[in-house]
Design an enzyme around this catalytic site. Structure first.
Site, PDB file in Angstrom:
ATOM      1  N   LYS A  77     -27.158 -43.074 -64.198  1.00  0.00           N
ATOM      2  CA  LYS A  77     -28.672 -43.334 -64.891  1.00  0.00           C
ATOM      3  C   LYS A  77     -29.460 -42.314 -64.770  1.00  0.00           C
ATOM      4  CE  LYS A  77     -27.755 -48.100 -65.192  1.00  0.00           C
ATOM      5  NZ  LYS A  77     -26.393 -47.868 -65.034  1.00  0.00           N
ATOM      6  N   GLY A 119     -18.979 -39.425 -69.933  1.00  0.00           N
ATOM      7  CA  GLY A 119     -20.077 -39.245 -70.045  1.00  0.00           C
ATOM      8  C   GLY A 119     -20.533 -38.012 -69.299  1.00  0.00           C
ATOM      9  N   ILE A 141     -12.238 -45.380 -63.314  1.00  0.00           N
ATOM     10  CA  ILE A 141     -11.280 -46.503 -63.148  1.00  0.00           C
ATOM     11  C   ILE A 141     -10.830 -46.907 -64.529  1.00  0.00           C
ATOM     12  CG2 ILE A 141     -12.520 -47.487 -60.988  1.00  0.00           C
ATOM     13  CD1 ILE A 141     -13.493 -49.827 -62.453  1.00  0.00           C
ATOM     14  N   ASP A 142     -11.485 -46.743 -65.593  1.00  0.00           N
ATOM     15  CA  ASP A 142     -11.190 -47.208 -66.724  1.00  0.00           C
ATOM     16  C   ASP A 142     -10.010 -46.575 -67.278  1.00  0.00           C
ATOM     17  OD1 ASP A 142     -13.438 -48.930 -66.529  1.00  0.00           O
ATOM     18  OD2 ASP A 142     -14.527 -48.162 -68.308  1.00  0.00           O
ATOM     19  N   GLY A 185     -13.790 -52.113 -67.826  1.00  0.00           N
ATOM     20  CA  GLY A 185     -13.050 -51.673 -68.919  1.00  0.00           C
ATOM     21  C   GLY A 185     -13.932 -51.721 -70.165  1.00  0.00           C
ATOM     22  N   ARG A 186     -14.774 -50.857 -70.289  1.00  0.00           N
ATOM     23  CA  ARG A 186     -15.737 -50.944 -71.341  1.00  0.00           C
ATOM     24  C   ARG A 186     -15.250 -50.872 -72.673  1.00  0.00           C
ATOM     25  NH1 ARG A 186     -21.020 -50.541 -69.572  1.00  0.00           N
ATOM     26  NH2 ARG A 186     -21.603 -50.200 -71.765  1.00  0.00           N
ATOM     27  N   GLU A 237     -13.940 -56.548 -69.775  1.00  0.00           N
ATOM     28  CA  GLU A 237     -15.341 -56.997 -70.028  1.00  0.00           C
ATOM     29  C   GLU A 237     -15.661 -56.344 -71.279  1.00  0.00           C
ATOM     30  OE1 GLU A 237     -17.558 -54.598 -67.466  1.00  0.00           O
ATOM     31  OE2 GLU A 237     -16.792 -52.685 -68.278  1.00  0.00           O
ATOM     32  N   HIS A 286     -17.538 -54.897 -59.380  1.00  0.00           N
ATOM     33  CA  HIS A 286     -17.695 -53.405 -58.604  1.00  0.00           C
ATOM     34  C   HIS A 286     -16.504 -53.649 -57.349  1.00  0.00           C
ATOM     35  CE1 HIS A 286     -21.198 -53.185 -60.944  1.00  0.00           C
ATOM     36  NE2 HIS A 286     -21.098 -52.189 -60.861  1.00  0.00           N
ATOM     37  N   ARG A 289     -14.235 -50.756 -58.044  1.00  0.00           N
ATOM     38  CA  ARG A 289     -14.752 -49.524 -57.670  1.00  0.00           C
ATOM     39  C   ARG A 289     -14.796 -49.124 -56.470  1.00  0.00           C
ATOM     40  NH1 ARG A 289     -19.152 -48.465 -62.144  1.00  0.00           N
ATOM     41  NH2 ARG A 289     -20.514 -47.634 -60.524  1.00  0.00           N
TER      42      ARG A 289
HETATM   43  O1  F6P Z   1     -17.083 -46.438 -66.535  1.00  0.00           O
HETATM   44  C1  F6P Z   1     -16.533 -47.429 -65.605  1.00  0.00           C
HETATM   45  C2  F6P Z   1     -17.237 -48.982 -65.239  1.00  0.00           C
HETATM   46  O2  F6P Z   1     -16.794 -49.236 -64.181  1.00  0.00           O
HETATM   47  C3  F6P Z   1     -17.147 -49.673 -66.782  1.00  0.00           C
HETATM   48  O3  F6P Z   1     -16.040 -50.354 -66.783  1.00  0.00           O
HETATM   49  C4  F6P Z   1     -18.232 -50.639 -66.394  1.00  0.00           C
HETATM   50  O4  F6P Z   1     -18.830 -51.150 -67.387  1.00  0.00           O
HETATM   51  C5  F6P Z   1     -19.231 -49.625 -65.767  1.00  0.00           C
HETATM   52  O5  F6P Z   1     -18.812 -48.649 -64.884  1.00  0.00           O
HETATM   53  C6  F6P Z   1     -20.403 -50.477 -64.944  1.00  0.00           C
HETATM   54  O6  F6P Z   1     -21.343 -49.558 -64.290  1.00  0.00           O
HETATM   55  P1  F6P Z   1     -22.535 -49.527 -63.472  1.00  0.00           P
HETATM   56  O7  F6P Z   1     -22.464 -50.972 -63.029  1.00  0.00           O
HETATM   57  O8  F6P Z   1     -22.430 -48.598 -62.293  1.00  0.00           O
HETATM   58  O9  F6P Z   1     -23.754 -49.293 -64.284  1.00  0.00           O
END
Ligand code: F6P
Length: 379
Positions: A77, A119, A141-142, A185-186, A237, A286, A289
């Site tokens: 962010k 990004g 991870i995606d 998995g966005r 997701e 998470h 992650r």
């Molecule tokens: O890009 C990886 C990822 O794990 C996505 O799958 C998920 O939508 C996102 O990060 C969530 O990120 P955060 O909660 O840190 O904003």
């Protein structure tokens, strides 16, 4: 100004298992080539903060190979955010890029290793265009980054999701329930697909394959008829609802991506309502992650870290290390970012899953590949 030739490293974007393994490998191999090493704190923010870095050496990187997270911290962010909303790319404030470039110059860095996903590597590319000697290392991870067969972090996330499915399997069977596991998995369904297959899932819902609730229910009823009165559903997701919508909470405050989540509960509720069956949801979030990287991710992250230092040493800036099995190679960062790697609906993993009877909630369920839906004889 640093004392001798020095390489900088930073970790940007969402964390993942294996980041510390990269930091350790880069530091160890840089030292052996005669460089000092500094690590910028909190991702790209450390480049514009006067106390934003720390020296890295054999002592403070010892023992971090198996540690989750990143000792340097990270952020996805704030001021250095190149993706907003549903993934649209924006340019970083040029003033910020100039400041970051000035920090690299003032410290006299020989190169800056940026570890990140699409990004964060997009930011690295913009820094490179501002004259910063950047080398990229892909993580997420995606597993949705182009130009590399795998990113580190993915295997660890799949291991966590598979373990969750193993555990859900026994409780689902004991209670004859439908269990829905929502995984990350966005834009890409790699985690759902790989964990769904490795964990013996029955239905896998992906962003890449349009599905319907009828399709999901059909598979559950089919299993019931076979005497299997429980079903494991894995949903990414970022899988779109049948009406095309993504499920998310509030848009992230300020700049940043929309926070996805909640599709698992919707699937469970709808299926339960339609079939009059008990359904439960687990959102893995998470947990995917965190924790120690798998041996595969430790290996990949270590090779990436060492290779990134070699690229700096050879002056090959603007490149990103990548895994092109069986070799570690590199390509221009610009060729890797901005176009995501997604699951091929007709790829071998999906084909193998369908061959086993795993459903994707669509009309192709139960249709053997290459038969064009014409039934067992192909007529
Ligand atoms: O890009 C990886 C990822 O794990 C996505 O799958 C998920 O939508 C996102 O990060 C969530 O990120 P955060 O909660 O840190 O904003």
């Amino acid at each position: 100004m640093t004392r001798g030739p020095t390489i900088g490293i930073l970790t940007g974007g969402g964390d993942c298992p294996g980041l510390n393994a990269v930091i350790r490998a880069a530091t160890k191999s840089a030292i052996r080539l005669g460089y000092d090493m500094v690590g910028f704190l909190r991702g790209y923010e450390g480049l514009v903060d006067p106390v934003g870095y720390m020296p890295l050496d054999a002592q403070n990187t010892a023992g971090i190979l198996l540690q989750g997270g990143t000792i340097l911290g990270s952020t996805n962010k704030g001021r250095f955010t190149s993706l907003v909303g549903r993934g649209e790319r924006v340019g970083i404030d040029p003033e910020l890029l100039t400041q970051a470039a000035a920090t690299v110059r003032q410290l006299g860095l020989s190169g800056l290793i940026c570890v990140g996903g699409d990004g964060s590597l997009g930011i690295a590319e913009q820094l490179h265009a501002h004259g910063v000697p950047v080398v990229g290392v892909p993580k997420t991870i995606d597993n949705d980054l182009c130009g590399t067969a795998f990113t580190f972090g993915f295997d660890s996330a799949v291991a966590t999701a598979t373990d969750a499915l193993d555990r859900l399997h026994t409780t689902a069977a004991s209670h004859e329930r439908i269990m829905v596991l929502e995984v990350m998995g966005r834009h890409a369904g790699w985690i759902a697909l790989h964990a769904g297959i490795a964990g013996g899932g029955d239905v896998i819902l992906l962003p890449e394959i349009a599905w319907t609730f009828e399709g999901v229910c059909r598979k559950i009823v089919e299993r019931d008829r076979e005497g299997k009165r429980f079903t494991l559903i894995v949903v990414a997701e970022g899988a779109h609802l049948p009406n095309g919508e993504l499920v998310h909470g509030d848009a992230a405050a300020g700049r940043g991506q929309v926070k996805l989540g909640g599709i698992g509960e919707i699937v469970a509720g709808e299926v339960s309502g339609r079939l009059g069956r008990v359904a439960r949801t687990v959102v893995l979030g998470h947990l995917q992650r965190g924790g120690s990287p798998t041996p595969f991710d430790r290996m990949l992250a270590t090779e990436f870290g060492a290779h990134a230092v070699r690229l700096v040493h050879e002056g090959r800036f603007g490149e990103m290390v990548c895994y092109r099995p069986p070799e570690i190679a590199s390509l221009p960062i610009a060729e890797a970012v901005g176009r995501l790697s997604t699951v091929d609906p007709r790829g071998s993993a999906v084909q193998a899953a369908r061959a086993l009877g795993i459903g994707f909630g669509d009309d192709e369920d139960g249709v053997p590949f290459g038969r064009g839906g014409a039934g067992p004889s192909g007529q």
